[in-house]
Motif scaffolding. Structure first.
Motif, PDB file in Angstrom:
ATOM      1  N   ARG A  67       0.828  -1.214   0.000  1.00 13.23           N
ATOM      2  CA  ARG A  67       0.000   0.000   0.000  1.00 13.23           C
ATOM      3  C   ARG A  67       0.863   1.265   0.000  1.00 13.23           C
ATOM      4  N   ALA A  68       1.961   1.233   0.735  1.00 16.07           N
ATOM      5  CA  ALA A  68       2.872   2.381   0.758  1.00 16.07           C
ATOM      6  C   ALA A  68       3.507   2.585  -0.621  1.00 16.07           C
ATOM      7  N   ARG A  69       3.924   1.487  -1.266  1.00 13.86           N
ATOM      8  CA  ARG A  69       4.507   1.601  -2.614  1.00 13.86           C
ATOM      9  C   ARG A  69       3.470   2.102  -3.613  1.00 13.86           C
ATOM     10  N   LEU A  70       2.242   1.628  -3.488  1.00 16.04           N
ATOM     11  CA  LEU A  70       1.178   2.044  -4.400  1.00 16.04           C
ATOM     12  C   LEU A  70       0.870   3.533  -4.238  1.00 16.04           C
ATOM     13  N   ALA A  71       0.847   4.016  -3.004  1.00 19.51           N
ATOM     14  CA  ALA A  71       0.586   5.433  -2.741  1.00 19.51           C
ATOM     15  C   ALA A  71       1.725   6.316  -3.256  1.00 19.51           C
ATOM     16  N   ALA A  72       2.943   5.783  -3.299  1.00 22.38           N
ATOM     17  CA  ALA A  72       4.104   6.545  -3.775  1.00 22.38           C
ATOM     18  C   ALA A  72       4.262   6.471  -5.293  1.00 22.38           C
ATOM     19  N   ASP A  73       3.627   5.513  -5.936  1.00 21.79           N
ATOM     20  CA  ASP A  73       3.722   5.332  -7.377  1.00 21.79           C
ATOM     21  C   ASP A  73       3.002   6.485  -8.091  1.00 21.79           C
ATOM     22  N   PRO A  74       3.632   7.117  -9.086  1.00 26.34           N
ATOM     23  CA  PRO A  74       2.976   8.239  -9.777  1.00 26.34           C
ATOM     24  C   PRO A  74       1.605   7.879 -10.366  1.00 26.34           C
ATOM     25  N   LEU A  75       1.497   6.717 -11.002  1.00 28.61           N
ATOM     26  CA  LEU A  75       0.214   6.302 -11.564  1.00 28.61           C
ATOM     27  C   LEU A  75      -0.788   5.986 -10.454  1.00 28.61           C
ATOM     28  N   GLY A  76      -0.309   5.400  -9.366  1.00 26.44           N
ATOM     29  CA  GLY A  76      -1.182   5.127  -8.221  1.00 26.44           C
ATOM     30  C   GLY A  76      -1.752   6.412  -7.643  1.00 26.44           C
ATOM     31  N   ARG A  77      -0.890   7.396  -7.413  1.00 27.07           N
ATOM     32  CA  ARG A  77      -1.356   8.698  -6.890  1.00 27.07           C
ATOM     33  C   ARG A  77      -2.350   9.335  -7.845  1.00 27.07           C
ATOM     34  N   GLU A  78      -2.034   9.296  -9.130  1.00 24.16           N
ATOM     35  CA  GLU A  78      -2.925   9.879 -10.138  1.00 24.16           C
ATOM     36  C   GLU A  78      -4.283   9.173 -10.149  1.00 24.16           C
ATOM     37  N   ASN A  79      -4.278   7.843  -9.993  1.00 26.02           N
ATOM     38  CA  ASN A  79      -5.528   7.089 -10.022  1.00 26.02           C
ATOM     39  C   ASN A  79      -6.386   7.378  -8.786  1.00 26.02           C
ATOM     40  N   TYR A  80      -5.755   7.469  -7.609  1.00 23.00           N
ATOM     41  CA  TYR A  80      -6.501   7.841  -6.405  1.00 23.00           C
ATOM     42  C   TYR A  80      -7.154   9.206  -6.592  1.00 23.00           C
ATOM     43  N   GLU A  81      -6.409  10.149  -7.149  1.00 21.73           N
ATOM     44  CA  GLU A  81      -6.919  11.509  -7.379  1.00 21.73           C
ATOM     45  C   GLU A  81      -8.045  11.498  -8.412  1.00 21.73           C
ATOM     46  N   PHE A  82      -7.895  10.713  -9.460  1.00 23.90           N
ATOM     47  CA  PHE A  82      -8.934  10.584 -10.492  1.00 23.90           C
ATOM     48  C   PHE A  82     -10.242  10.105  -9.859  1.00 23.90           C
ATOM     49  N   ALA A  83     -10.184   9.081  -9.018  1.00 19.45           N
ATOM     50  CA  ALA A  83     -11.394   8.561  -8.365  1.00 19.45           C
ATOM     51  C   ALA A  83     -12.006   9.602  -7.435  1.00 19.45           C
ATOM     52  N   ARG A  84     -11.172  10.320  -6.705  1.00 18.46           N
ATOM     53  CA  ARG A  84     -11.680  11.348  -5.795  1.00 18.46           C
ATOM     54  C   ARG A  84     -12.358  12.474  -6.578  1.00 18.46           C
ATOM     55  N   ARG A  85     -11.718  12.887  -7.648  1.00 21.72           N
ATOM     56  CA  ARG A  85     -12.229  14.004  -8.446  1.00 21.72           C
ATOM     57  C   ARG A  85     -13.517  13.642  -9.192  1.00 21.72           C
ATOM     58  N   GLU A  86     -13.559  12.475  -9.801  1.00 26.11           N
ATOM     59  CA  GLU A  86     -14.702  12.075 -10.640  1.00 26.11           C
ATOM     60  C   GLU A  86     -15.856  11.470  -9.855  1.00 26.11           C
ATOM     61  N   ARG A  87     -15.601  10.988  -8.648  1.00 24.13           N
ATOM     62  CA  ARG A  87     -16.636  10.496  -7.729  1.00 24.13           C
ATOM     63  C   ARG A  87     -17.506   9.375  -8.321  1.00 24.13           C
ATOM     64  N   PHE A  88     -16.892   8.460  -9.042  1.00 21.39           N
ATOM     65  CA  PHE A  88     -17.638   7.339  -9.605  1.00 21.39           C
ATOM     66  C   PHE A  88     -17.752   6.181  -8.632  1.00 21.39           C
ATOM     67  N   ILE A  89     -16.912   6.169  -7.583  1.00 19.69           N
ATOM     68  CA  ILE A  89     -17.003   5.136  -6.548  1.00 19.69           C
ATOM     69  C   ILE A  89     -17.870   5.688  -5.424  1.00 19.69           C
ATOM     70  N   LEU A  90     -19.001   5.029  -5.185  1.00 18.92           N
ATOM     71  CA  LEU A  90     -19.922   5.471  -4.151  1.00 18.92           C
ATOM     72  C   LEU A  90     -19.624   4.793  -2.818  1.00 18.92           C
ATOM     73  N   LYS A  91     -19.120   3.557  -2.886  1.00 15.52           N
ATOM     74  CA  LYS A  91     -18.814   2.786  -1.680  1.00 15.52           C
ATOM     75  C   LYS A  91     -17.762   1.750  -2.037  1.00 15.52           C
ATOM     76  N   GLU A  92     -16.901   1.453  -1.069  1.00 15.30           N
ATOM     77  CA  GLU A  92     -15.824   0.476  -1.288  1.00 15.30           C
ATOM     78  C   GLU A  92     -15.669  -0.364  -0.026  1.00 15.30           C
ATOM     79  N   ASP A  93     -15.746  -1.676  -0.173  1.00 10.66           N
ATOM     80  CA  ASP A  93     -15.549  -2.612   0.934  1.00 10.66           C
ATOM     81  C   ASP A  93     -14.412  -3.554   0.571  1.00 10.66           C
ATOM     82  N   ARG A  94     -13.535  -3.811   1.521  1.00  9.84           N
ATOM     83  CA  ARG A  94     -12.349  -4.635   1.297  1.00  9.84           C
ATOM     84  C   ARG A  94     -12.367  -5.778   2.314  1.00  9.84           C
TER      85      ARG A  94
END
Length: 114
Positions: A67-94
């Motif tokens: 998870r730390a490596r994924l958060a530091a990865d440029p594409l990972g950071r960009e993807n997290y930001e994309f999901a936050r900005r576009e708000r297409f995920i309404l709920k997430e369960d892991r």
């Protein structure tokens, strides 16, 4: 034996294409960060709002490092930001599960697996 992470998403049915773009980005970033990606699955038939992401990792300790490596990865950071900005995920369960049915036997001769 590794553990498998199942992520269940509730997505906006009108933003399925955005979720699919998100999934393709994880297809690059997740393996690079150290998990064995099985795949991301978008709605096709039936529910228009349920999607899944599935990957395996050796241990929960390895998951924390991943998870730390994924958060530091440029594409990972960009993807997290994309999901936050576009708000297409309404709920997430892991949830983390271990395979309980192994070893699997071979299907009878001439028959496909179930």
């Amino acid at each position: 034996m590794p553990i498998t992470c199942f992520i269940r998403y509730e997505i906006d049915p009108f933003k399925r294409e955005a979720f699919e773009q998100y999934a393709r980005s994880w297809g690059e970033a997740i393996p690079r960060a150290g998990a064995d990606l099985i795949g991301y699955f978008a709605p096709h038939e039936g529910s228009a709002t349920t999607a899944y992401g599935v990957y395996t990792i050796d241990t929960l300790a390895a998951y924390e490092a991943y998870r730390a490596r994924l958060a530091a990865d440029p594409l990972g950071r960009e993807n997290y930001e994309f999901a936050r900005r576009e708000r297409f995920i309404l709920k997430e369960d892991r949830i983390f599960l271990k395979l309980a049915s192994a070893p699997h036997g071979a299907p009878p001769s001439g028959q496909a697996g179930a």
